[in-house]
Design a protein around this motif. Structure first.
Motif, PDB file in Angstrom:
ATOM      1  N   UNK A   1       1.246  -1.174  -0.089  1.00  0.00           N
ATOM      2  CA  UNK A   1      -0.178  -0.008   0.046  1.00  0.00           C
ATOM      3  C   UNK A   1       0.907   1.340   0.231  1.00  0.00           C
ATOM      4  N   UNK A   2       1.731   1.375   0.438  1.00  0.00           N
ATOM      5  CA  UNK A   2       2.658   2.768   1.056  1.00  0.00           C
ATOM      6  C   UNK A   2       3.027   2.573  -0.486  1.00  0.00           C
ATOM      7  N   UNK A   3       3.845   1.727  -1.094  1.00  0.00           N
ATOM      8  CA  UNK A   3       4.794   1.502  -2.780  1.00  0.00           C
ATOM      9  C   UNK A   3       2.662   2.161  -3.625  1.00  0.00           C
ATOM     10  N   UNK A   4       2.242   1.729  -3.648  1.00  0.00           N
ATOM     11  CA  UNK A   4       1.301   2.030  -3.938  1.00  0.00           C
ATOM     12  C   UNK A   4       0.729   3.768  -4.077  1.00  0.00           C
ATOM     13  N   UNK A   5       1.013   3.948  -2.833  1.00  0.00           N
ATOM     14  CA  UNK A   5       0.768   5.812  -2.929  1.00  0.00           C
ATOM     15  C   UNK A   5       1.419   6.708  -2.877  1.00  0.00           C
ATOM     16  N   UNK A   6       2.569   6.121  -2.546  1.00  0.00           N
ATOM     17  CA  UNK A   6       4.182   7.022  -2.972  1.00  0.00           C
ATOM     18  C   UNK A   6       3.892   7.175  -4.421  1.00  0.00           C
ATOM     19  N   UNK A   7       3.514   6.010  -5.228  1.00  0.00           N
ATOM     20  CA  UNK A   7       3.848   6.771  -6.772  1.00  0.00           C
ATOM     21  C   UNK A   7       2.358   7.666  -7.261  1.00  0.00           C
ATOM     22  N   UNK A   8       1.382   7.262  -6.455  1.00  0.00           N
ATOM     23  CA  UNK A   8       0.268   7.940  -6.780  1.00  0.00           C
ATOM     24  C   UNK A   8       0.841   9.769  -6.277  1.00  0.00           C
ATOM     25  N   UNK A   9       1.201  10.206  -4.521  1.00  0.00           N
ATOM     26  CA  UNK A   9       1.350  10.610  -4.475  1.00  0.00           C
ATOM     27  C   UNK A   9       2.792  11.543  -5.815  1.00  0.00           C
ATOM     28  N   UNK A  10       3.441  10.872  -6.008  1.00  0.00           N
ATOM     29  CA  UNK A  10       4.292  11.591  -7.175  1.00  0.00           C
ATOM     30  C   UNK A  10       4.128  11.807  -8.573  1.00  0.00           C
ATOM     31  N   UNK A  11       2.559  11.066  -8.561  1.00  0.00           N
ATOM     32  CA  UNK A  11       1.998  11.634 -10.035  1.00  0.00           C
ATOM     33  C   UNK A  11       1.323  12.780  -9.298  1.00  0.00           C
TER      34      UNK A  11
ATOM     35  N   UNK B   1       5.101   0.415 -11.663  1.00  0.00           N
ATOM     36  CA  UNK B   1       5.309   0.197  -9.790  1.00  0.00           C
ATOM     37  C   UNK B   1       4.780  -0.652  -9.714  1.00  0.00           C
ATOM     38  N   UNK B   2       3.345  -0.875 -11.036  1.00  0.00           N
ATOM     39  CA  UNK B   2       1.917  -1.507 -10.839  1.00  0.00           C
ATOM     40  C   UNK B   2       2.716  -3.155 -10.510  1.00  0.00           C
ATOM     41  N   UNK B   3       3.640  -3.287 -11.496  1.00  0.00           N
ATOM     42  CA  UNK B   3       4.195  -4.694 -11.425  1.00  0.00           C
ATOM     43  C   UNK B   3       4.889  -4.937 -10.143  1.00  0.00           C
ATOM     44  N   UNK B   4       5.153  -4.003  -9.874  1.00  0.00           N
ATOM     45  CA  UNK B   4       6.062  -4.146  -8.299  1.00  0.00           C
ATOM     46  C   UNK B   4       5.169  -4.622  -7.598  1.00  0.00           C
ATOM     47  N   UNK B   5       3.860  -3.771  -7.491  1.00  0.00           N
ATOM     48  CA  UNK B   5       2.948  -4.055  -6.564  1.00  0.00           C
ATOM     49  C   UNK B   5       2.372  -5.477  -6.037  1.00  0.00           C
ATOM     50  N   UNK B   6       2.473  -6.199  -7.625  1.00  0.00           N
ATOM     51  CA  UNK B   6       1.967  -7.219  -7.781  1.00  0.00           C
ATOM     52  C   UNK B   6       2.795  -8.148  -7.840  1.00  0.00           C
TER      53      UNK B   6
END
Lengths: 217, 251
Positions: free
Chosen positions: A26-36, A124-129
């Motif tokens: 979740x942290x990875x997902x949100x950090x990329x969202x924050x970047x975008x 990010x999506x690949x790494x989340x998976x």
């Protein structure tokens, strides 16, 4: 059943790792969202949240140490605890790297992105998976899934190379972009490192199940 | 490592009870081999076949071979007294003779014909030194062995077994009646002795087997389930029954 307490302890370890894995993903997902969005508030919140992940790691170390001390485990029981230590350490590093992405967001405050980000979210999506599958492979003791997941590291590496190439070209073409492009290159590097840690988790799963240490990286 | 004890297709019956079932095993010399398994699995029975202690139990029947340095110890030519001189044994409870410390050690050598006082003194000192007991008892060798603590008594029994210069030392739960410090001393002693002797130990304490032995044999219902390097057996056993036993799922 003489192992009631022991099995309860091992169950607690598994649950803690599952929770830590989900939180890290979740942290990875949100950090990329924050970047975008260059969302600095979100980034600050993520940086704060890192302490929770650190606490989870400490809790896993405490529970596992107590089990070693009181139950003197051997064979797969021992591997299960050693692997829990290793996976929690990998997850903690992954969360640190997600925090590094969030820190980049803070440095981008007030700026516009020099280019639309396409490959970084894809990475990010690949790494989340990968994180999701690495934790699932641990929970299910699924060696095949661990191997399958680690193969995705190649995709991540390719995307990272592509990102670096593209950003370097941009820097050469327009030196004003250097500062931001460098930061975005770092982001690519952080995400690529997270994937390496997910692969480490896959290796831990194979070790847990087979007792042999593979090289998946 | 050279094989010292070669057990081939050994079956042992107590009356109609089939206690050891077709056991085949090679035990290397100058190493520690541990027998583990749940109560009644045959590990102590097998240990006692190695110096024919089972001969004393009425109704015992054995077939198969137990070879020590190539000689079948159950053949008619083998003298049991000589065999037991070569294969010493230490039991669960320390069992010193009701004699002085000195006489406990000198008893065996005297029985085997050594009468020379100087020679006996040498054997007593050397045996007690090997059992790491000399420094603790050298000033009162004439005291009763019963004046020693349990751990000291067990080391005295080990010294007594060593005094007749055996090749093999059998230890049947030799530390189970001792406190942790005495247990540790015996375990350290075993590590020192394995350079000179072949040690076979039965233990219910799996962590002791893991700490002390080079090879471990897991027994179940009179059969050998797994025999491998100790590190291998306790880290990644090949048989699920071994895994289940050492991780406490039964037994």
């Amino acid at each position: 059943m003489p192992r009631k307490e022991f099995d309860a302890g091992l169950g607690e370890l598994t649950k803690l790792l599952e929770g830590m894995g989900n939180a890290t993903e979740q942290m990875l997902k949100e950090s990329i969202d924050a970047l975008l969005q260059i969302d600095v508030n979100k980034a600050r919140e993520l940086i704060q949240r890192d302490a929770e992940i650190n606490n989870m790691e400490e809790r896993i170390l405490d529970v596992g140490s107590k089990l070693i001390l009181t139950q003197q485990p051997v064979a797969k029981d021992l591997r299960r605890i050693l692997v829990a230590f290793k996976i929690s350490s990998d997850l903690e590093r992954m969360a640190d790297l997600a925090v590094d992405v969030a820190k980049v967001v803070l440095r981008l405050e007030g700026q516009k992105l020099v280019k639309p980000l396409i490959d970084i979210p894809r990475m990010g999506e690949t790494v989340q998976q990968m994180i999701f599958e690495s934790i699932r492979s641990y929970l299910e003791e699924n060696v095949d899934l661990a191997y399958k997941m680690s193969k995705d590291d190649d995709i991540v590496d390719q995307l990272y190379s592509q990102i670096v190439r593209e950003l370097f070209t941009l820097m050469v073409e327009d030196p004003k972009t250097v500062s931001q492009a460098m930061l975005l290159t770092f982001v690519g590097r952080y995400i690529e490192r997270i994937a390496d840690h997910a692969t480490n988790i896959g290796e831990s799963v194979v070790f847990l199940v087979t007792g042999k240490r593979p090289e998946l990286n | 490592m050279n094989t010292l004890i070669d057990i081939k297709n050994l079956n042992l019956y107590y009356g109609t009870y089939h206690a050891l079932k077709d056991v085949s095993l090679t035990i290397p010399e100058k190493a520690v081999t541990a027998f583990i398994g749940p109560s009644g699995c045959g590990k102590s029975t097998l240990l006692r076949t190695l110096n024919r202690m089972n001969d004393m139990i009425a109704g015992t029947k054995i077939d198969g071979r137990v070879e020590i340095t190539g000689t079948d110890i159950y053949s008619n030519e083998v003298d049991v007294e000589t065999l037991r001189k070569k294969v010493g044994m230490v039991f669960q409870q320390p069992n010193p003779f009701p004699k002085s410390i000195y006489d406990n050690i000198a008893y065996g050598p005297r029985l085997h014909g050594i009468r020379n006082k100087q020679k006996l003194d040498e054997i007593v000192e050397q045996s007690l030194r090997q059992a790491v007991l000399w420094e603790e008892v050298k000033d009162f060798l004439k005291r009763s062995a019963f004046s020693l603590s349990g751990g000291q008594q067990q080391r005295l029994c080990i010294a007594r077994a060593l005094a007749v210069n055996p090749d093999i030392l059998l230890m049947d739960e030799a530390t189970s009646a001792l406190d942790p410090i005495s247990t540790l001393k015996i375990e350290e002693l075993v590590q020192e002795l394995k350079d000179r002797y072949t040690i076979v130990m039965v233990t219910h304490n799996m962590h002791q087997a893991a700490r002390v032995s080079d090879q471990t044999v897991f027994f179940l219902n009179g059969e050998v389930v797994e025999f491998s390097e100790t590190e291998q057996l306790f880290s990644n056993p090949t048989d699920q029954r071994t895994e289940d036993y050492i991780t406490g799922r039964f037994g």
